[in-house]
Enzyme design. Sequence first.
Site, mmCIF file in Angstrom:
data_model
loop_
_atom_site.group_PDB
_atom_site.id
_atom_site.type_symbol
_atom_site.label_atom_id
_atom_site.label_comp_id
_atom_site.label_asym_id
_atom_site.label_seq_id
_atom_site.Cartn_x
_atom_site.Cartn_y
_atom_site.Cartn_z
ATOM 1 N N ASP A 115 25.667 18.023 6.741
ATOM 2 C CA ASP A 115 24.612 18.265 7.738
ATOM 3 C C ASP A 115 23.589 19.211 7.117
ATOM 4 O O ASP A 115 23.782 20.424 7.111
ATOM 5 C CB ASP A 115 25.189 18.872 9.014
ATOM 6 C CG ASP A 115 24.157 18.995 10.132
ATOM 7 O OD1 ASP A 115 22.943 18.984 9.836
ATOM 8 O OD2 ASP A 115 24.546 19.110 11.312
ATOM 9 N N HIS A 230 20.438 32.470 20.528
ATOM 10 C CA HIS A 230 20.005 31.192 21.113
ATOM 11 C C HIS A 230 20.985 30.676 22.165
ATOM 12 O O HIS A 230 20.632 29.800 22.963
ATOM 13 C CB HIS A 230 19.870 30.120 20.031
ATOM 14 C CG HIS A 230 18.865 30.442 18.973
ATOM 15 N ND1 HIS A 230 17.557 30.735 19.263
ATOM 16 C CD2 HIS A 230 18.987 30.523 17.616
ATOM 17 C CE1 HIS A 230 16.906 30.984 18.121
ATOM 18 N NE2 HIS A 230 17.755 30.873 17.115
ATOM 19 N N ASP A 267 14.493 38.474 14.642
ATOM 20 C CA ASP A 267 14.781 37.196 13.999
ATOM 21 C C ASP A 267 13.517 36.344 14.009
ATOM 22 O O ASP A 267 12.660 36.499 14.881
ATOM 23 C CB ASP A 267 15.894 36.491 14.769
ATOM 24 C CG ASP A 267 16.461 35.277 14.063
ATOM 25 O OD1 ASP A 267 17.528 35.393 13.452
ATOM 26 O OD2 ASP A 267 15.820 34.204 14.126
ATOM 27 N N HIS A 269 13.230 33.244 14.687
ATOM 28 C CA HIS A 269 13.259 32.252 15.760
ATOM 29 C C HIS A 269 13.283 32.946 17.114
ATOM 30 O O HIS A 269 13.864 34.025 17.257
ATOM 31 C CB HIS A 269 14.494 31.355 15.653
ATOM 32 C CG HIS A 269 14.582 30.583 14.367
ATOM 33 N ND1 HIS A 269 15.234 31.073 13.261
ATOM 34 C CD2 HIS A 269 14.094 29.370 14.031
ATOM 35 C CE1 HIS A 269 15.156 30.183 12.282
ATOM 36 N NE2 HIS A 269 14.462 29.150 12.714
ATOM 37 N N ASP A 360 16.008 36.193 8.711
ATOM 38 C CA ASP A 360 15.220 35.033 8.295
ATOM 39 C C ASP A 360 13.735 35.324 8.435
ATOM 40 O O ASP A 360 12.893 34.515 8.042
ATOM 41 C CB ASP A 360 15.607 33.776 9.069
ATOM 42 C CG ASP A 360 15.826 34.021 10.550
ATOM 43 O OD1 ASP A 360 15.470 35.116 11.039
ATOM 44 O OD2 ASP A 360 16.356 33.120 11.229
ATOM 45 N N TYR A 400 19.166 33.614 5.760
ATOM 46 C CA TYR A 400 19.802 32.537 4.995
ATOM 47 C C TYR A 400 19.478 32.579 3.504
ATOM 48 O O TYR A 400 20.004 31.770 2.757
ATOM 49 C CB TYR A 400 19.425 31.183 5.618
ATOM 50 C CG TYR A 400 19.704 31.196 7.099
ATOM 51 C CD1 TYR A 400 21.008 31.120 7.571
ATOM 52 C CD2 TYR A 400 18.676 31.394 8.027
ATOM 53 C CE1 TYR A 400 21.287 31.210 8.928
ATOM 54 C CE2 TYR A 400 18.943 31.477 9.376
ATOM 55 C CZ TYR A 400 20.255 31.386 9.825
ATOM 56 O OH TYR A 400 20.532 31.486 11.153
#
Length: 803
Positions: A115, A230, A267, A269, A360, A400
């Site tokens: 994935d 999230h 973050d 996101h 990130d 990451y």
Amino acid sequence: MGQHSPGPPGPQASRQPSSRQAALRGGVLGAGSESEEVGKSGPGSPPVGLLPCLDSACSCPGSLPVVPAPGGCKEGTGSAFTCPARVAQSDHGCAMRTALVYHEDMTAAQLLWEDPECEIERPERLTAALERLRQWGLEQRCLQLAAREASEAELGLVHSPEYVSLLRGTQTLSTRELQALSGQYDAVYFHPSTFHCARLAVGAALQLVDAVLTGAVHNGLALVRPPGHHSQRAAANGFCVFNNVAIAAKYAKQRHGLHRILIVDWDVHHGQGIQYIFEDDPSVLYFSWHRYEHGHFWPYLRESDADAVGQGQGRGFTVNLPWNQVGMGNADYVAAFLHVLLPVAFEFDPELVLISAGFDSAIGDPEGQMRATPECFSHLTQLLQVLAGGRVCAVLEGGYHLESLSQSVCMVVKALLGDPALPLSGPMEPHHSALESIQSVRAAQTPHWKSLRQQGSTPILNPSTYSLERRASPVSPGGPKFKAAEAQASAALSSLLDQLHLNPTLPVRTAVALTALDAALVLPADVLRQEGSAPQEETRAWARLHEALAQDKALTALGKVLHLLNGILDGQVSSGIAATPEPAAAPTLDVVIRRSLSHGARRLLCVAVGQLDRPADLADDGRNLWLNIRGKEAAAPSMFQVSVPLPGTTGGFVSCVLALVLPLAYGFQPDLVLVALGPAHGLQAPQAALLASLLRGPAGGRVLVLLEQVSWAGGGCAGGGGGGRWGATSDLLLPPLLPAQGSTSQLAGILARVLQGEAPPGLGPFSMASPEDTQALIYLRGQLEAEWKMLQVAGEAGGHGPG
């Protein structure tokens, strides 16, 4: 998050969550629905909650969370557990200030099938960060706590029983069944160990909250995976299983009785899970900046934009700052804190700060494609430590790029430990797109926060930054832009390692040099009391510049000041506090400025508070920036000479510091900050402490504070002659912080603690700035923002800015 497709699935889908997503959001547990079993452990977990401490040698209040004792059972106690207040004491008896919560079991979950989107969320994220902490000697300086599993009752503070039951069942599923279940969610994978790992991640956050709120430590970091921000009431999302930080906030409210909690999500996101959980709750202020690109970046939500401010009673308690371009850097992040987050946070006055610490958003990360270097996160952490009495709990989210992640984690831990931050690299000029975003969020939040209204309003550019135009071009992995960004990241990360070698953490962080000592001067054990002076020849040579310095007291004080200054300039000590007799305050300041500029300081920032005039013959050559607080009027004769009246309210003072002093300081990028509290400076002790604490950042901790000697009680002058030495103080506790001005010794003690990295005392209730103070601030910013870009809070029409 994974590497997402460059655009949303379609215009309609991009503007609102899908029906499945909306259904999974569910409701938010009310206070009355929260389990009474919170704080109890699950099967096999160590006991948690408020249990009596039976250790007669412990200094705790008698009832603290019990945690596993390092090394198992304590000899002679028959117990494998001990009180955190006892564990948090080092061998020499000094309390440790920072907790590090971790458990190696959180590396067990991993992707079992192909994935490309999910493969970046891997166990090495934790092992790389932990290894770097060990290499830099940071893990050893922290109170190390092994994470516990959260109980299902604690998970139920946020998540539905059905969802918790579903996750419990993943422990026995086959790989094919796990893959099928994972496919029902967005960017998620499950593993037989996921339930255990996710419970440990939540438990680590709760354990950290307990340690901080019971006073066992000042602050800490929970190094966890999977991330959480999230995750929603009944849905895993974006690698997140349980919402670690949201549960921690609910737990702090219920278990510890808190009423105001700030969550800072840096973050890259949007943490929509946290937003949904608290969007109607005025007791939790949620701030998130995130890559948005006008809605063309995951999670493609309309409610990630600046005009999503919360609902019902929670309106104004959701603060979204959307980044509409990639490449945001240090200046953009600091500007967002100074002009959006911190003004609101001071007004909110939190009792606890929780950081959703995703990296990130740092340079090199393939998800964020941002350019903020790791040391920036040290500055952001320091800025947050002036809130909530320094009670800061950071919980790992994303990140990451392993090297960028591990260095950024180390920078946060160094800040939590009180180490000075490395100076920020690169030009401190926010991007035009960043200023547009700051302008939009300030306009959306101004109706809800007095602190933003008193800084002057700017019209919003457009009702919403969400549109299908101006879509940013994606950077394809392997393409030339991606390779160039990777090269830039590698160079920046290598440069940081070089800086650390060139600027190691000094063993002496803060020294105090007073000419007369009294019983009020009590200092922490790791603050040094200077017992010597500069050589007599050097002292007398400088004293010839001013007749007032020829007097015995003034000459003795000058010798001590010069010795301390030499220690800072030579790298023997990071920061210091010195005192001068009243008639010699201005002449001593003049000598210190000249000595600094002639012996190594390339750029000197002088913040002079009170009746202190800028030396008449000081060159206006860009090497020194003079900022006078309590000037007769707001004036800026040049971009390097600024005067502002001292604001008369807490809100006015905070606005002055955040909207004027710090933007100038960060824009100037000094290598030494001089804070002079002169005659009639008018600052209360908490104000002086806040100013000194916040000015540690721009110069990498190199701060010298000069105090006017207002009390000569006590013993005579210590030290003297030539050379001198640095002597350690006795291990004494500082008395309660003063609500207002006290003796020089008392103020020196307070300032010594904040220069060591401790939190300043609170300013008291927030009160609006006066119209006169507001106008003075607006006038000065208007005069100076063309030269000092960090003062800007709006994108100029048709402007182009860097990047």
